[in-house]
Scaffold this motif. Sequence first.
Motif, PDB file in Angstrom:
ATOM      1  N   TRP A 132      13.227 -13.383  46.253  1.00  0.00           N
ATOM      2  CA  TRP A 132      14.243 -13.209  47.293  1.00  0.00           C
ATOM      3  C   TRP A 132      14.979 -14.543  47.445  1.00  0.00           C
ATOM      4  O   TRP A 132      14.730 -15.297  48.376  1.00  0.00           O
ATOM      5  N   THR A 134      17.194 -17.526  48.439  1.00  0.00           N
ATOM      6  CA  THR A 134      18.056 -17.962  49.537  1.00  0.00           C
ATOM      7  C   THR A 134      18.423 -19.421  49.285  1.00  0.00           C
ATOM      8  O   THR A 134      18.063 -19.991  48.257  1.00  0.00           O
ATOM      9  N   LYS A 135      19.099 -20.037  50.218  1.00  0.00           N
ATOM     10  CA  LYS A 135      19.475 -21.437  50.054  1.00  0.00           C
ATOM     11  C   LYS A 135      18.261 -22.368  50.090  1.00  0.00           C
ATOM     12  O   LYS A 135      18.311 -23.469  49.558  1.00  0.00           O
ATOM     13  N   GLU A 138      12.959 -19.406  47.079  1.00  0.00           N
ATOM     14  CA  GLU A 138      13.229 -18.424  46.024  1.00  0.00           C
ATOM     15  C   GLU A 138      12.396 -17.155  46.130  1.00  0.00           C
ATOM     16  O   GLU A 138      12.713 -16.155  45.485  1.00  0.00           O
ATOM     17  N   ARG A 140       9.341 -14.684  48.705  1.00  0.00           N
ATOM     18  CA  ARG A 140       8.577 -14.446  49.922  1.00  0.00           C
ATOM     19  C   ARG A 140       7.185 -13.993  49.512  1.00  0.00           C
ATOM     20  O   ARG A 140       7.024 -13.283  48.521  1.00  0.00           O
ATOM     21  N   SER A 192      12.898 -24.261  45.338  1.00  0.00           N
ATOM     22  CA  SER A 192      12.812 -24.101  46.791  1.00  0.00           C
ATOM     23  C   SER A 192      12.764 -25.459  47.477  1.00  0.00           C
ATOM     24  O   SER A 192      12.152 -26.406  46.975  1.00  0.00           O
TER      25      SER A 192
END
Length: 263
Positions: A132, A134-135, A138, A140, A192
């Motif tokens: 997943w 996101t900024k 990477e 969850r 991440s």
Amino acid sequence: MLGCVRIATVRQMAEVITKEESDGRSYVRRAMNKLAELGLAETNGKDGKHPIWNLTPAGQKALADGNELPPRPKAGTGAKAVLAGFGPHGVAVTDMILAFGGRKHLTDWQVEVNHAIKETGLSFNTDAVLAWPTKTSEVRLFELDNGTMSQARLAKEVWDYERYAGHRVWEGARGTIGGTFPFWQRHRYTRSTTFPRLHVVLAGKEEHLLDNRLQALADDVKGIAVAVWVNTLPRLQRGEPWYEIGVDDPYRCRERYPEPASR
């Protein structure tokens, strides 16, 4: 689907491949029996009265040869877990995956993902990991408790994630000052900037008992320095919100775990 979640019942597979408000279980049952005749799928146990299906090694190879999924050479078929008595847990993990993302994110999941730090001996398997991006992170992380472990053991499993997040490694050429960095950021989730959020899902008991277990877990992990969200499986299936019981705090995490010695 079986290539992603490893084990599932006809009900679960029908939920994914048939249209909403339609019952495709008969179709799926016929299809799975055909795959079994071809040696590509099999059943090794039941969840109640319902057979649990998994791919055979030949079925997994056929899936890989078809380039339908990213290659996962170390992934098992799930048969050993079912034979060892973990079938109901695996079915509950599949229910959790379907409740969280349904068919939309199905190919982005991996199950039974090992997290280990050889130097400390810490090693545990995360029930499911969802890609997943996101900024800041990477993936969850997902843990499913099917009501079979003690409250103390469940809390320990959650604290293991902070121990994993807190471990740091020293890097630098000999003769230089060097520095320390989070192990997970250097060797696992390299894209991440924050440690992945942990989602804990509680299942396997009556709903009021799950609510009690949720509150007890919140008390047991109070002050944890990684992001932890918790929900019960019935609430998740109804689309109800998560409860935040842990907040990512890398500074507090660093204070709790000693710095590694430089070379």
